[in-house]
Design a protein around this motif. Structure first.
Motif, short mmCIF file in Angstrom:
data_model
loop_
_atom_site.label_atom_id
_atom_site.label_comp_id
_atom_site.label_asym_id
_atom_site.label_seq_id
_atom_site.Cartn_x
_atom_site.Cartn_y
_atom_site.Cartn_z
N PHE A 184 81.08 69.44 -19.62
CA PHE A 184 80.21 68.78 -18.64
C PHE A 184 80.85 67.51 -18.11
N LYS A 185 80.37 67.09 -16.95
CA LYS A 185 80.78 65.82 -16.36
C LYS A 185 79.60 65.23 -15.61
N LEU A 186 79.30 63.98 -15.92
CA LEU A 186 78.21 63.28 -15.22
C LEU A 186 78.76 62.64 -13.95
N GLU A 187 78.03 62.78 -12.86
CA GLU A 187 78.35 62.03 -11.65
C GLU A 187 77.43 60.82 -11.63
N THR A 188 78.01 59.64 -11.67
CA THR A 188 77.21 58.41 -11.78
C THR A 188 77.60 57.42 -10.69
N GLN A 189 76.73 56.45 -10.50
CA GLN A 189 77.01 55.35 -9.56
C GLN A 189 76.55 54.06 -10.21
N GLU A 190 77.46 53.08 -10.27
CA GLU A 190 77.11 51.81 -10.90
C GLU A 190 76.31 50.94 -9.94
N ARG A 191 75.19 50.47 -10.42
CA ARG A 191 74.33 49.58 -9.64
C ARG A 191 74.68 48.12 -9.90
N GLU A 192 74.11 47.24 -9.08
CA GLU A 192 74.42 45.80 -9.18
C GLU A 192 74.03 45.22 -10.53
N ASN A 193 73.01 45.78 -11.15
CA ASN A 193 72.56 45.27 -12.46
C ASN A 193 73.41 45.81 -13.61
N GLY A 194 74.46 46.58 -13.28
CA GLY A 194 75.34 47.13 -14.31
C GLY A 194 74.88 48.47 -14.84
N ASN A 196 74.22 52.39 -14.90
CA ASN A 196 74.84 53.58 -14.33
C ASN A 196 73.77 54.60 -13.99
N GLU A 197 73.61 54.86 -12.71
CA GLU A 197 72.61 55.82 -12.27
C GLU A 197 73.23 57.23 -12.23
N ILE A 198 72.54 58.20 -12.84
CA ILE A 198 73.02 59.58 -12.81
C ILE A 198 72.62 60.21 -11.47
N LEU A 199 73.63 60.67 -10.72
CA LEU A 199 73.37 61.34 -9.45
C LEU A 199 73.31 62.85 -9.62
N GLY A 200 74.10 63.35 -10.56
CA GLY A 200 74.14 64.78 -10.80
C GLY A 200 74.96 65.09 -12.03
N VAL A 201 75.00 66.35 -12.40
CA VAL A 201 75.77 66.77 -13.56
C VAL A 201 76.36 68.15 -13.29
N SER A 202 77.60 68.34 -13.72
CA SER A 202 78.23 69.66 -13.57
C SER A 202 78.53 70.23 -14.95
N PHE A 203 78.46 71.56 -15.06
CA PHE A 203 78.73 72.26 -16.30
C PHE A 203 79.73 73.38 -16.03
N SER A 204 80.56 73.66 -17.01
CA SER A 204 81.45 74.82 -16.94
C SER A 204 81.28 75.62 -18.22
N TRP A 205 81.04 76.92 -18.10
CA TRP A 205 80.77 77.78 -19.26
C TRP A 205 81.92 78.73 -19.56
N GLU A 206 82.81 78.96 -18.58
CA GLU A 206 84.02 79.74 -18.80
C GLU A 206 85.08 79.27 -17.82
N TYR A 212 76.94 72.78 -10.34
CA TYR A 212 76.52 71.38 -10.19
C TYR A 212 75.04 71.32 -9.83
N ALA A 213 74.34 70.42 -10.46
CA ALA A 213 72.93 70.21 -10.14
C ALA A 213 72.66 68.72 -9.92
N LYS A 214 71.90 68.42 -8.90
CA LYS A 214 71.48 67.03 -8.67
C LYS A 214 70.52 66.61 -9.78
N TYR A 215 70.57 65.31 -10.12
CA TYR A 215 69.62 64.80 -11.10
C TYR A 215 68.36 64.35 -10.37
N SER A 216 67.22 64.81 -10.85
CA SER A 216 65.93 64.42 -10.28
C SER A 216 64.88 64.50 -11.38
N GLU A 217 63.69 64.09 -11.08
CA GLU A 217 62.59 64.19 -12.05
C GLU A 217 62.34 65.65 -12.44
N LYS A 218 62.59 66.54 -11.49
CA LYS A 218 62.36 67.96 -11.75
C LYS A 218 63.46 68.55 -12.65
#
Length: 375
Positions: A184-194, A196-206, A212-218
Motif C-alpha cells: 500500500f501507499k498513502l497519498e497525503t498532503q501536509e497542511r500548515e499545522n503540520g 498530514n491529510e490523507i487524500l487517497g490510498v492505493s493497494f497492490s495485491w499481485e 486507488y481509492a479516494k479517502y472520504s467519510e464513506k
C-alpha cells in the motif's frame, strides 16, 4: 555558461579584453593575483578584481609586478609581499599545461561492439545505476537479447490499475479483504499545522495490478477494515510514517508487516535506501521526483497521471518485497539460527517501528530532576 546550457557567452580575445580590460595571455597572472574560488586557486588575500586589473595594466605580468614592487603603494605592496609564494603558486595552478605527450589516434577512438553484460556488471559495482539505462544497444546485444527484450517490454507494459468509483466500491473492498498480502501507499498532503491529510490510498495485491481509492467519510470504514485486518500481510515503505498518519485518523495498522526500507537496510547497512534508488537498482525503473514546494514547484500532472504514478509505486513496493525477502532468506540459510538476518528483521527492526512511532507521537518520559543536575 551564464544560465545553464541555454544561455552561453562565447569568449574570444576581444570579449576577454571587454570583460576584464586585460589580454587573454594575462588571465593566468590575473588568477595569480585575484585567485579563483571555483578552482580552489587562492591568489593574494585582499587583492580584488579591480586592483589585479590595474596592476596588470601597468606591469603586464605577475613576475614584473614583483620586480617593481617598490613602485606599488604600501597597502597593496604589503599584501603582495606577504602572499608572494601563494601568488606564484596560484599562477602555476591557473596555467594550462600544453606540452603533455598525448598521442591520439582518431581511428582507434571509434566505438566498436562491446559486451553489454560486462559493462552493466561494472556499472553496478561502481553504483552507476542511473547510467545503466543509458548504455546504447550494440549489434551483438540486439541479436542475442531480442526475445528477452520483448519479454521485458511485455512485463513492463503488463500493468493495470483501477480508480475505484462508486459503482465498483463494494466489490473492490470485498475482494481486497480476501487477499493474503497487500502492498500500500498513502497519498497525503501536509497542511500548515503540520498535520498530514490523507487524500487517497492505493493497494497492490499481485504483480502489475493495483487500485486507488479516494479517502472520504464513506471509504474510511473500508480502509480501516483493511488496515486492521490481522489476517492480511501489509507491505509498505517507511511504515513508521504510515503508522503515525493512520493513527491520527483512528486507524491502527495490524497484522504481519514488511517494511521495504528496513529490508533494504538489513541487507546492506550503510547503503542508500531511498525509494527511487531502490526501484532503479532492483527493478531498472526510474521514478521522476518533483519538487512540490512553492509556486514554481506545482505539479503539472493530470489526476489520472497522478493516480497511475501512485499505483505504479505501490506495485514497485510489492515487487521489491519479493526480491528482498528472497535475498534475506538465502543469506539467513548460511547463518546460525536466532543469529541471522531474519532474526534481526523480525525480532528487532519490525517491533521497533511501532515503538518509535509511539515515541514520536507521545513523547518520552524524562526525569527533570536529573536533567537539571546535568545542565
Amino acid at each position: 555558461m551564464r544560465r545553464g546550457l541555454s544561455d552561453a557567452v562565447l569568449y574570444d580575445e576581444n570579449k576577454i579584453y571587454e570583460r576584464y580590460g586585460i589580454s587573454s595571455k594575462q588571465l593566468i597572472d590575473f588568477k595569480g593575483l585575484r585567485g579563483d574560488p571555483s578552482d580552489n586557486i587562492p591568489g593574494v588575500f585582499g587583492i580584488g578584481e579591480k586592483t589585479a586589473v590595474s596592476l596588470l595594466q601597468e606591469f603586464e605580468t605577475l613576475e614584473n609586478i614583483y620586480k617593481n614592487i617598490e613602485k606599488i603603494k604600501i597597502s597593496v605592496r604589503e599584501k603582495l609581499t606577504r602572499d608572494k609564494m601563494q601568488a606564484i603558486k596560484s599562477k602555476k595552478l591557473a596555467t594550462i599545461v600544453r606540452n603533455v605527450p598525448v598521442e591520439f589516434d582518431l581511428e582507434k577512438a571509434k566505438i566498436d561492439d562491446f559486451d553489454k553484460k560486462k559493462l552493466v556488471k561494472l556499472f553496478e559495482e561502481l553504483n552507476f545505476f542511473s547510467l545503466i539505462k543509458r548504455i546504447p544497444q550494440n549489434k551483438l546485444d540486439e541479436s542475442e537479447n531480442c526475445s528477452k527484450k520483448e519479454k521485458k517490454n511485455k512485463s513492463v507494459k503488463d500493468f493495470k490499475y483501477n480508480f475505484i468509483i462508486k459503482e465498483k466500491e463494494n466489490d473492490f473492498w470485498k475482494d481486497l479483504s480476501q487477499k493474503k498480502e497487500l502492498s500500500f501507499k498513502l497519498e497525503t498532503q501536509e497542511r500548515e499545522n503540520g498535520h498530514n491529510e490523507i487524500l487517497g490510498v492505493s493497494f497492490s495485491w499481485e504483480s502489475g495490478r493495483a487500485g486507488y481509492a479516494k479517502y472520504s467519510e464513506k471509504t474510511r470504514s473500508f480502509i480501516k477494515d483493511i488496515f486492521e485486518n490481522e489476517k492480511i500481510v501489509k507491505i509498505g515503505y517507511d511504515l513508521k510514517i504510515s503508522i503515525k498518519i493512520l493513527f491520527s485518523y483512528g486507524i491502527i495498522l495490524k497484522g504481519k508487516l514488511y517494511d521495504i526500507m528496513l529490508l533494504a537496510y538489513v541487507l546492506d547497512p550503510g547503503a542508500k535506501i531511498d525509494f527511487p534508488f531502490l526501484v532503479l537498482k532492483e527493478l531498472g525503473e526510474e521514478i521522476e521526483e518533483r519538487n512540490n514546494k512553492g509556486q514554481l514547484g506545482l505539479e503539472i500532472m493530470s489526476f489520472q497521471e497522478k493516480i497511475e504514478k501512485i499505483c505504479r509505486q505501490t506495485d514497485y513496493i510489492k515487487k521489491l518485497k519479493k526480491i528482498f525477502e528472497e535475498k534475506m532468506e538465502k543469506i539467513s540459510q548460511t547463518q546460525k539460527k536466532q543469529k541471522n538476518l531474519e532474526t534481526v528483521f523480525w525480532e528487532i527492526e519490525i517491533p521497533l517501528v511501532e515503538i518509535l512511532a509511539q515515541m514520536e507521537m507521545n513523547g518520552i518520559l524524562l526525569n527533570a530532576f536529573i536533567f537539571q543536575g546535568i545542565s
